[in-house]
Design a protein around this motif. Structure first.
Motif, PDB file in Angstrom:
ATOM      1  N   TYR A 122       0.838  -1.185   0.000  1.00 55.09           N
ATOM      2  CA  TYR A 122       0.000   0.000   0.000  1.00 55.09           C
ATOM      3  C   TYR A 122       0.878   1.242   0.000  1.00 55.09           C
ATOM      4  O   TYR A 122       1.792   1.374   0.801  1.00 55.09           O
ATOM      5  CB  TYR A 122      -0.930  -0.012   1.211  1.00 55.09           C
ATOM      6  CG  TYR A 122      -1.820  -1.224   1.226  1.00 55.09           C
ATOM      7  CD1 TYR A 122      -2.904  -1.305   0.383  1.00 55.09           C
ATOM      8  CD2 TYR A 122      -1.547  -2.298   2.060  1.00 55.09           C
ATOM      9  CE1 TYR A 122      -3.720  -2.417   0.369  1.00 55.09           C
ATOM     10  CE2 TYR A 122      -2.352  -3.420   2.061  1.00 55.09           C
ATOM     11  CZ  TYR A 122      -3.440  -3.473   1.217  1.00 55.09           C
ATOM     12  OH  TYR A 122      -4.229  -4.565   1.212  1.00 55.09           O
ATOM     13  N   ILE A 123       0.603   2.163  -0.884  1.00 57.43           N
ATOM     14  CA  ILE A 123       1.387   3.388  -1.025  1.00 57.43           C
ATOM     15  C   ILE A 123       0.654   4.502  -0.300  1.00 57.43           C
ATOM     16  O   ILE A 123      -0.476   4.828  -0.630  1.00 57.43           O
ATOM     17  CB  ILE A 123       1.586   3.731  -2.512  1.00 57.43           C
ATOM     18  CG1 ILE A 123       2.298   2.577  -3.216  1.00 57.43           C
ATOM     19  CG2 ILE A 123       2.347   5.032  -2.670  1.00 57.43           C
ATOM     20  CD1 ILE A 123       2.312   2.677  -4.721  1.00 57.43           C
ATOM     21  N   TRP A 124       1.330   5.072   0.677  1.00 51.63           N
ATOM     22  CA  TRP A 124       0.721   6.132   1.467  1.00 51.63           C
ATOM     23  C   TRP A 124       0.812   7.447   0.712  1.00 51.63           C
ATOM     24  O   TRP A 124       1.869   7.869   0.286  1.00 51.63           O
ATOM     25  CB  TRP A 124       1.422   6.241   2.819  1.00 51.63           C
ATOM     26  CG  TRP A 124       0.956   7.404   3.624  1.00 51.63           C
ATOM     27  CD1 TRP A 124       1.627   8.551   3.867  1.00 51.63           C
ATOM     28  CD2 TRP A 124      -0.295   7.521   4.287  1.00 51.63           C
ATOM     29  NE1 TRP A 124       0.885   9.390   4.639  1.00 51.63           N
ATOM     30  CE2 TRP A 124      -0.308   8.780   4.913  1.00 51.63           C
ATOM     31  CE3 TRP A 124      -1.402   6.697   4.412  1.00 51.63           C
ATOM     32  CZ2 TRP A 124      -1.395   9.229   5.655  1.00 51.63           C
ATOM     33  CZ3 TRP A 124      -2.475   7.148   5.154  1.00 51.63           C
ATOM     34  CH2 TRP A 124      -2.461   8.394   5.762  1.00 51.63           C
ATOM     35  N   LYS A 125      -0.307   8.083   0.528  1.00 49.64           N
ATOM     36  CA  LYS A 125      -0.361   9.404  -0.111  1.00 49.64           C
ATOM     37  C   LYS A 125      -1.144  10.346   0.781  1.00 49.64           C
ATOM     38  O   LYS A 125      -2.077  10.997   0.361  1.00 49.64           O
ATOM     39  CB  LYS A 125      -1.043   9.305  -1.481  1.00 49.64           C
ATOM     40  CG  LYS A 125      -0.238   8.579  -2.512  1.00 49.64           C
ATOM     41  CD  LYS A 125       0.916   9.430  -2.965  1.00 49.64           C
ATOM     42  CE  LYS A 125       1.651   8.734  -4.092  1.00 49.64           C
ATOM     43  NZ  LYS A 125       2.766   9.489  -4.575  1.00 49.64           N
ATOM     44  N   GLY A 126      -0.770  10.401   2.035  1.00 44.74           N
ATOM     45  CA  GLY A 126      -1.490  11.230   2.997  1.00 44.74           C
ATOM     46  C   GLY A 126      -0.964  12.654   3.026  1.00 44.74           C
ATOM     47  O   GLY A 126      -0.109  13.062   2.234  1.00 44.74           O
ATOM     48  N   TRP A 127      -1.433  13.421   3.956  1.00 49.23           N
ATOM     49  CA  TRP A 127      -1.086  14.826   4.034  1.00 49.23           C
ATOM     50  C   TRP A 127       0.327  15.045   4.564  1.00 49.23           C
ATOM     51  O   TRP A 127       0.904  16.107   4.377  1.00 49.23           O
ATOM     52  CB  TRP A 127      -2.081  15.558   4.929  1.00 49.23           C
ATOM     53  CG  TRP A 127      -2.153  14.990   6.315  1.00 49.23           C
ATOM     54  CD1 TRP A 127      -2.976  14.012   6.739  1.00 49.23           C
ATOM     55  CD2 TRP A 127      -1.353  15.366   7.432  1.00 49.23           C
ATOM     56  NE1 TRP A 127      -2.749  13.722   8.061  1.00 49.23           N
ATOM     57  CE2 TRP A 127      -1.755  14.550   8.520  1.00 49.23           C
ATOM     58  CE3 TRP A 127      -0.344  16.289   7.655  1.00 49.23           C
ATOM     59  CZ2 TRP A 127      -1.190  14.648   9.772  1.00 49.23           C
ATOM     60  CZ3 TRP A 127       0.214  16.386   8.906  1.00 49.23           C
ATOM     61  CH2 TRP A 127      -0.195  15.579   9.945  1.00 49.23           C
TER      62      TRP A 127
END
Length: 104
Positions: free
Chosen positions: A91-96
């Motif tokens: 899973y690739i994290w693309k959070g703030w």
């Protein structure tokens, strides 16, 4: 008593037929029982193996719609397990809080 919410525990059950079944569950159960009834009329039950084979569609459909805790029924558990095994596991994290090099 700030930020307290009263949510009924059975809100999902109100959307189900008889509080237990989805429409697909009833279709699966009905088709398994119908196939078993047709086989009972067509095939003579002369041995134990024949009886097991004739009763298998109803038994399998009943086992699939059997309710279990923390999931809806066995069919949902099998579906979720299959979805987990066939989906991407990285899973690739693309959070703030992640700095991304991609330009928009």
């Amino acid at each position: 008593m700030e930020n307290t919410y009263l949510i009924p525990a059975n809100t999902k059950q109100g959307q189900l037929i008889l509080g237990l079944f989805r429409p697909i569950d009833l279709m699966l159960l009905g088709s398994g029982i119908a196939v078993t009834l047709i086989l009972l009329l067509l095939i003579p039950l002369s041995s134990v193996l024949t009886t097991i084979i004739v009763l298998a569609p109803a038994l399998i459909s009943v086992a699939l719609v059997l309710p279990i805790p923390y999931y809806h029924n066995v069919l949902v558990v099998i579906t979720e397990f299959f979805s987990f095994l066939t989906s991407r596991q990285k899973y690739i994290w693309k959070g703030w809080c992640v700095v991304s090099d991609e330009k928009k």
